[in-house]
Design a protein around this motif. Sequence first.
Motif, PDB file in Angstrom:
ATOM      1  N   ALA A 377       2.912  50.789  82.711  1.00 44.79           N
ATOM      2  CA  ALA A 377       4.193  51.050  83.017  1.00 44.79           C
ATOM      3  C   ALA A 377       4.992  50.031  82.560  1.00 44.79           C
ATOM      4  N   ASN A 378       6.396  49.924  82.163  1.00 48.57           N
ATOM      5  CA  ASN A 378       6.970  48.941  81.803  1.00 48.57           C
ATOM      6  C   ASN A 378       6.438  48.297  80.496  1.00 48.57           C
ATOM      7  N   VAL A 379       5.884  48.952  79.556  1.00 46.14           N
ATOM      8  CA  VAL A 379       5.284  48.457  78.239  1.00 46.14           C
ATOM      9  C   VAL A 379       6.668  47.885  77.623  1.00 46.14           C
ATOM     10  N   ALA A 380       6.386  46.550  77.138  1.00 41.59           N
ATOM     11  CA  ALA A 380       7.452  46.081  76.112  1.00 41.59           C
ATOM     12  C   ALA A 380       6.640  45.439  75.203  1.00 41.59           C
ATOM     13  N   SER A 388       2.511  37.828  64.110  1.00 37.93           N
ATOM     14  CA  SER A 388       1.778  38.441  65.411  1.00 37.93           C
ATOM     15  C   SER A 388       2.845  39.403  66.154  1.00 37.93           C
ATOM     16  N   THR A 389       2.077  40.080  67.104  1.00 41.70           N
ATOM     17  CA  THR A 389       2.799  41.298  67.872  1.00 41.70           C
ATOM     18  C   THR A 389       2.225  40.911  69.420  1.00 41.70           C
ATOM     19  N   THR A 390       3.392  40.719  70.169  1.00 38.08           N
ATOM     20  CA  THR A 390       2.926  40.767  71.757  1.00 38.08           C
ATOM     21  C   THR A 390       3.223  41.809  72.518  1.00 38.08           C
ATOM     22  N   LEU A 391       2.395  42.383  73.256  1.00 40.53           N
ATOM     23  CA  LEU A 391       2.440  43.519  74.049  1.00 40.53           C
ATOM     24  C   LEU A 391       2.301  43.129  75.655  1.00 40.53           C
ATOM     25  N   SER A 392       3.082  43.557  76.533  1.00 43.05           N
ATOM     26  CA  SER A 392       3.134  43.345  77.759  1.00 43.05           C
ATOM     27  C   SER A 392       3.526  44.729  78.597  1.00 43.05           C
ATOM     28  N   TRP A 393       2.786  44.666  80.191  1.00 47.01           N
ATOM     29  CA  TRP A 393       3.101  45.788  80.760  1.00 47.01           C
ATOM     30  C   TRP A 393       3.048  45.321  82.219  1.00 47.01           C
ATOM     31  N   ALA A 394       3.372  46.126  83.109  1.00 47.50           N
ATOM     32  CA  ALA A 394       3.288  45.762  84.579  1.00 47.50           C
ATOM     33  C   ALA A 394       1.792  46.459  85.113  1.00 47.50           C
ATOM     34  N   ASP A 429      -2.018  41.604  81.639  1.00 49.57           N
ATOM     35  CA  ASP A 429      -0.533  42.307  81.708  1.00 49.57           C
ATOM     36  C   ASP A 429      -0.031  41.696  80.383  1.00 49.57           C
ATOM     37  N   LYS A 430      -0.657  41.215  79.451  1.00 49.68           N
ATOM     38  CA  LYS A 430       0.033  40.680  78.229  1.00 49.68           C
ATOM     39  C   LYS A 430      -1.110  40.311  77.107  1.00 49.68           C
ATOM     40  N   VAL A 431      -0.873  40.781  75.985  1.00 51.38           N
ATOM     41  CA  VAL A 431      -1.746  40.197  74.904  1.00 51.38           C
ATOM     42  C   VAL A 431      -0.946  39.774  73.393  1.00 51.38           C
ATOM     43  N   PRO A 460       5.903  51.617  73.582  1.00 52.68           N
ATOM     44  CA  PRO A 460       6.685  50.291  74.305  1.00 52.68           C
ATOM     45  C   PRO A 460       8.028  51.062  74.493  1.00 52.68           C
ATOM     46  N   GLY A 461       8.893  50.861  75.568  1.00 47.68           N
ATOM     47  CA  GLY A 461      10.016  51.114  75.924  1.00 47.68           C
ATOM     48  C   GLY A 461      10.438  52.257  76.375  1.00 47.68           C
ATOM     49  N   PRO A 462      11.537  52.752  76.525  1.00 50.01           N
ATOM     50  CA  PRO A 462      11.822  54.040  77.146  1.00 50.01           C
ATOM     51  C   PRO A 462      11.422  55.191  76.582  1.00 50.01           C
ATOM     52  N   ALA A 463      11.337  55.174  75.112  1.00 48.62           N
ATOM     53  CA  ALA A 463      10.941  56.297  74.247  1.00 48.62           C
ATOM     54  C   ALA A 463       9.624  56.706  74.546  1.00 48.62           C
ATOM     55  N   GLY A 464       8.614  55.713  75.029  1.00 48.63           N
ATOM     56  CA  GLY A 464       7.298  56.244  75.345  1.00 48.63           C
ATOM     57  C   GLY A 464       6.730  56.078  76.520  1.00 48.63           C
ATOM     58  N   SER A 465       7.761  55.951  77.626  1.00 45.97           N
ATOM     59  CA  SER A 465       7.483  55.751  79.053  1.00 45.97           C
ATOM     60  C   SER A 465       6.852  56.983  79.670  1.00 45.97           C
TER      61      SER A 465
END
Length: 468
Positions: A377-380, A388-394, A429-431, A460-465
């Motif tokens: 959830a809350n993937v950003a 580089s690319t950083t992904l985070s989530w709850a 929760d982050k990489v 990520p974001g509301p498009a894929g939540s």
Amino acid sequence: MKKTGSAIFCTLLLAGATALSASAQTEAPSAHILAPPGETPVLHEMAAATSAERLRHDVEKLVGFGTRHTLSDTISDTRGIGAARRWIEAEFNRISESCGGCLEVITVSDTVSGETRIPDPVEVVNVIAIQRGSLDPTRMVLMSGDIDSRVSDPMDDTSDSPGANDNASGVAGVLEAARVLSRYKFPGTIVYAALSGEEQGLFGGKILAKYALDQGWRIKAVLNNDMIGNISGINGVIDNATARVFSEGTRAVETPEEARLRRFTGGEVDSPSRNLARYIDRLADHYIPNLDVMMVYRLDRFGRGGHHRPFNEAGMPGVRIMETNEDYTRQHQDLRTENGIAYGDVLSGVDFAYNAKLTALNVVTLGALASSPPFPANVAIKGAVRPSTTLSWARPEGAAAENLAGYRVYWRLTTDPQWTYSRWVGDVDKVTLENIVIDNYYFGVASVSRDGFESPVVFPGPAGSFGE
């Protein structure tokens, strides 16, 4: 899709065990833990337990009610939709008895009137069986089929309307899925739904979607099965090895601000419904012999509708699973013969081995979804003007997270239909993915259970939540 079949799925699983980059290791201290096993033999067991003979019995029983038109007789015990839905309810109760009462069997209904195809008041009744999860019971996945049938005139509620393929095949699939899956326990909840009123305007789905919202159900996936038994198309093609999965692109509930964000960050082909379709495709390649999924990037067939649509419109991810080649002489037709063509949706038009194959696809999908940990959830995502690319989530807490092993991140070229690269990152929760440029790929993250079950990939974001 053939190009994203078993070989790629196995590649994904092997890729999940690869080591992290130095930077990612710094951000993910627990990533040295080995990835959970990718192979889950119990899904093979579930698929093999699906019975074509039981499906045949159920379809024959439903056809035997003569007509199941939404406006048909509700008093008779042998004819009409009332008799059909009472038999379905009794069948769910029999299944529940065999598993020690593991199913909660209810009806969800409302009175509809003033509609083009329901002008006078009619009670539209859905028959529902709920198999509660042990860890996260309000997180639900749902399989549906439509009880009602019709002939050429959508208002003809008295003529014989067998509805063998459309849609006794789907309701039989729901019952069979309940028989198979009720033998197991799952962290999440599975809902088995026999819906009414589809041919008159998708009313059963609308009623159940509203009920789900009112009850606080967190529905993560709706698998609508509408015509899953025909292998012979009006185009002359006979195909028992392909199934279609229809899924919407952008979410029906997207706000103008979310649409603006999507325009600049992507997500047109990464709605939760679309990633649910990719998930089903991967499972078919790995667990259902001789079945390939054709992902169709459209809500439904051109200009037509199905019972997943009301759930999409209420913000719940949903797809339609069905045969690939339709025969329109067997859909919505009076029983007759004209110019040597036999019209009508009769038993001879159902291939029960194929019906079992598509039911098994539902079984393994429901089993995998209900066995996975809470979906990310809350993937950003961040990475503009960086190498580089950083992904985070709850990360969830409490009982719902008891079976969580960690997370796997995915990426693919923006033109690829299926996720092609992945990396196991552990219980973080982050990489940060070093030297993987955000501009060139689409990214997502999936949760993984301790015994190897994985959620769909969440963009990520509301498009894929998929929601909370």
